[in-house]
Write an enzyme that holds these catalytic residues in place. Sequence first.
Site, PDB file in Angstrom:
ATOM      1  N   TYR A 122      -3.374   4.293   1.969  1.00  0.00           N
ATOM      2  CA  TYR A 122      -2.153   4.649   1.234  1.00  0.00           C
ATOM      3  C   TYR A 122      -1.310   5.647   2.040  1.00  0.00           C
ATOM      4  O   TYR A 122      -0.119   5.409   2.244  1.00  0.00           O
ATOM      5  CB  TYR A 122      -2.498   5.186  -0.157  1.00  0.00           C
ATOM      6  CG  TYR A 122      -1.293   5.267  -1.060  1.00  0.00           C
ATOM      7  CD1 TYR A 122      -0.790   4.131  -1.683  1.00  0.00           C
ATOM      8  CD2 TYR A 122      -0.649   6.477  -1.286  1.00  0.00           C
ATOM      9  CE1 TYR A 122       0.325   4.199  -2.500  1.00  0.00           C
ATOM     10  CE2 TYR A 122       0.464   6.551  -2.107  1.00  0.00           C
ATOM     11  CZ  TYR A 122       0.944   5.409  -2.711  1.00  0.00           C
ATOM     12  OH  TYR A 122       2.052   5.472  -3.515  1.00  0.00           O
ATOM     13  N   GLU A 129       6.189   3.447   5.898  1.00  0.00           N
ATOM     14  CA  GLU A 129       7.370   3.050   5.121  1.00  0.00           C
ATOM     15  C   GLU A 129       8.485   4.092   5.264  1.00  0.00           C
ATOM     16  O   GLU A 129       9.629   3.757   5.588  1.00  0.00           O
ATOM     17  CB  GLU A 129       7.000   2.867   3.647  1.00  0.00           C
ATOM     18  CG  GLU A 129       6.141   1.651   3.372  1.00  0.00           C
ATOM     19  CD  GLU A 129       5.685   1.565   1.918  1.00  0.00           C
ATOM     20  OE1 GLU A 129       6.406   2.037   1.022  1.00  0.00           O
ATOM     21  OE2 GLU A 129       4.597   0.995   1.683  1.00  0.00           O
TER      22      GLU A 129
END
Length: 196
Positions: A122, A129
């Site tokens: 994560y 991102e």
Amino acid sequence: QVLYLAVKTVRESGHQHVYSAVERPLQLAQTAAILEIFHSLVGLVRSPVSATLPQIASRLYLTWFILWSFPQTQTHILVTSLVISWSITEIIRYSFFGLKEALGFAPSWLLWLRYSTFLLLYPTSITSEVGLIYVALPFIKESEKYCIRMPNKWNFSFDFFYAAILALGIYVPGSPHMYGYMLGQRKKALSKSKKE
């Protein structure tokens, strides 16, 4: 397929070529994930829409509105960490749910992987991102792609550059919230498996 192509490409020709190697299967897989939102809405899966929607939306945003829309981002090393993180996560996740649906259970090692690998993956995917959106900002500003300027018949304007900055801002509260949600899910799932 995306994971295989990404790793193979990195080894054979470097991270600069990863996106071109995985583009079509990546777009197909991430776009098909829209079904997860629908499945959540109709109750086909137990995942709440509030957890599913931001994950799918951010992936679609990166896939289509950053990587595909701004080719200048496609050779960045963060593309490699992004697609590898997404791929490993989805391979584990879909294997886990597939076995649970087919057999009624999943092996304890797969349950552990399902609820533990996010601890590393994560943060790597979120960092990738955010980094790619940031890398795209100058190209977004320069190109004015997806911008609507006034005057127009709708009397409306939209600046994709500021929308991208807003998207970056959403990661600030959103990422810790989603990470906390996953920690809670991990605790619940692993403690339940110990009792069984």
